[in-house]
Scaffold this motif. Structure first.
Motif, mmCIF file in Angstrom:
data_model
loop_
_atom_site.group_PDB
_atom_site.id
_atom_site.type_symbol
_atom_site.label_atom_id
_atom_site.label_comp_id
_atom_site.label_asym_id
_atom_site.label_seq_id
_atom_site.Cartn_x
_atom_site.Cartn_y
_atom_site.Cartn_z
ATOM 1 N N SER A 1 6.070 -8.010 -31.967
ATOM 2 C CA SER A 1 6.857 -8.608 -30.897
ATOM 3 C C SER A 1 7.706 -7.531 -30.229
ATOM 4 O O SER A 1 8.226 -6.648 -30.901
ATOM 5 C CB SER A 1 7.764 -9.697 -31.467
ATOM 6 O OG SER A 1 7.026 -10.703 -32.122
ATOM 7 N N ASP B 1 0.624 -12.773 -33.579
ATOM 8 C CA ASP B 1 -0.668 -12.088 -33.608
ATOM 9 C C ASP B 1 -0.555 -10.604 -33.299
ATOM 10 O O ASP B 1 -1.558 -9.898 -33.261
ATOM 11 C CB ASP B 1 -1.630 -12.745 -32.630
ATOM 12 C CG ASP B 1 -1.136 -12.690 -31.203
ATOM 13 O OD1 ASP B 1 -1.943 -12.951 -30.290
ATOM 14 O OD2 ASP B 1 0.056 -12.394 -30.996
ATOM 15 N N ALA B 2 0.665 -10.131 -33.076
ATOM 16 C CA ALA B 2 0.877 -8.721 -32.733
ATOM 17 C C ALA B 2 2.378 -8.433 -32.827
ATOM 18 O O ALA B 2 3.189 -9.367 -32.868
ATOM 19 C CB ALA B 2 0.381 -8.438 -31.320
ATOM 20 N N ARG C 1 5.777 -13.388 -31.315
ATOM 21 C CA ARG C 1 4.342 -13.667 -31.348
ATOM 22 C C ARG C 1 3.850 -13.441 -32.765
ATOM 23 O O ARG C 1 4.372 -12.576 -33.487
ATOM 24 C CB ARG C 1 3.566 -12.802 -30.343
ATOM 25 C CG ARG C 1 3.775 -11.326 -30.439
ATOM 26 C CD ARG C 1 3.051 -10.594 -29.318
ATOM 27 N NE ARG C 1 1.626 -10.891 -29.295
ATOM 28 C CZ ARG C 1 0.781 -10.458 -28.361
ATOM 29 N NH1 ARG C 1 1.250 -9.734 -27.349
ATOM 30 N NH2 ARG C 1 -0.492 -10.754 -28.408
ATOM 31 N N TYR D 1 5.640 -12.325 -39.071
ATOM 32 C CA TYR D 1 4.528 -11.413 -38.779
ATOM 33 C C TYR D 1 4.926 -10.024 -39.255
ATOM 34 O O TYR D 1 6.076 -9.615 -39.106
ATOM 35 C CB TYR D 1 4.227 -11.398 -37.285
ATOM 36 C CG TYR D 1 3.078 -10.493 -36.908
ATOM 37 C CD1 TYR D 1 3.299 -9.194 -36.465
ATOM 38 C CD2 TYR D 1 1.767 -10.935 -37.026
ATOM 39 C CE1 TYR D 1 2.248 -8.366 -36.137
ATOM 40 C CE2 TYR D 1 0.704 -10.107 -36.700
ATOM 41 C CZ TYR D 1 0.950 -8.830 -36.249
ATOM 42 O OH TYR D 1 -0.096 -8.008 -35.932
ATOM 43 N N ARG E 1 3.645 -5.701 -39.978
ATOM 44 C CA ARG E 1 2.658 -4.636 -39.788
ATOM 45 C C ARG E 1 1.800 -4.579 -41.042
ATOM 46 O O ARG E 1 2.264 -4.943 -42.147
ATOM 47 C CB ARG E 1 3.335 -3.297 -39.538
ATOM 48 C CG ARG E 1 4.075 -2.695 -40.700
ATOM 49 C CD ARG E 1 4.684 -1.330 -40.348
ATOM 50 N NE ARG E 1 3.691 -0.358 -39.985
ATOM 51 C CZ ARG E 1 3.514 0.096 -38.739
ATOM 52 N NH1 ARG E 1 4.278 -0.341 -37.764
ATOM 53 N NH2 ARG E 1 2.582 1.005 -38.487
ATOM 54 N N ASP E 2 0.586 -4.133 -40.877
ATOM 55 C CA ASP E 2 -0.377 -4.199 -41.975
ATOM 56 C C ASP E 2 0.103 -3.459 -43.220
ATOM 57 O O ASP E 2 -0.113 -3.919 -44.346
ATOM 58 C CB ASP E 2 -1.720 -3.630 -41.525
ATOM 59 C CG ASP E 2 -2.472 -4.562 -40.591
ATOM 60 O OD1 ASP E 2 -3.435 -4.114 -39.942
ATOM 61 O OD2 ASP E 2 -2.093 -5.753 -40.512
#
Length: 123
Positions: free
Chosen positions: A107, A104-105, A102, A58, A60-61
């Motif tokens: 961690s 979806d966001a 996680r 995951y 960051r954008d």
């Protein structure tokens, strides 16, 4: 857990760097891992996370498509491959163990920060 990040340096915009981080003191494969960064006078921010197995990541954008986090459980090392670097990526980069992973966001990290490595991107 002891953490040691390395691989930072000075690079021109558009260039690449690969950061490495070695862990000791706890079973490496039992930990979700992440990279954070802190620029001068700014709060530390999440960059990337990887699950214990390495099957899920995951980001960051602002780094999606440019940065890749990976891990080698046999060598007990986590990496951050950074490409197409921008001046706004300049910061001290830290690796850390995560409380949980996680997808979806960002961690949450444990409050243990080893020595970071400086990344400076010139324009």
């Amino acid at each position: 857990v002891q953490l040691q990040a390395s691989g930072g340096g000075l690079v021109q915009a558009g260039g690449s760097l690969r950061l490495s981080c070695s862990f000791s003191g706890r079973a490496f494969s039992s930990l979700a891992l992440g990279w954070f960064r802190q620029a001068p006078e700014k709060a530390r921010e999440f960059v990337a996370a990887i699950s214990r197995s390495g099957d899920s990541t995951y980001y960051r954008d602002s780094v999606k498509g440019r940065f890749t986090i990976s891990r080698d459980n046999a060598r007990e090392v986590v990496y951050l491959q950074m490409t197409s670097l921008k001046p706004e990526d300049s910061a001290v980069y830290y690796c850390t163990a995560l409380r949980y992973y996680r997808d979806d966001a960002p961690s949450p990290p444990y409050d243990q920060w080893g020595q970071g490595t400086q990344v400076t991107v010139s324009s």
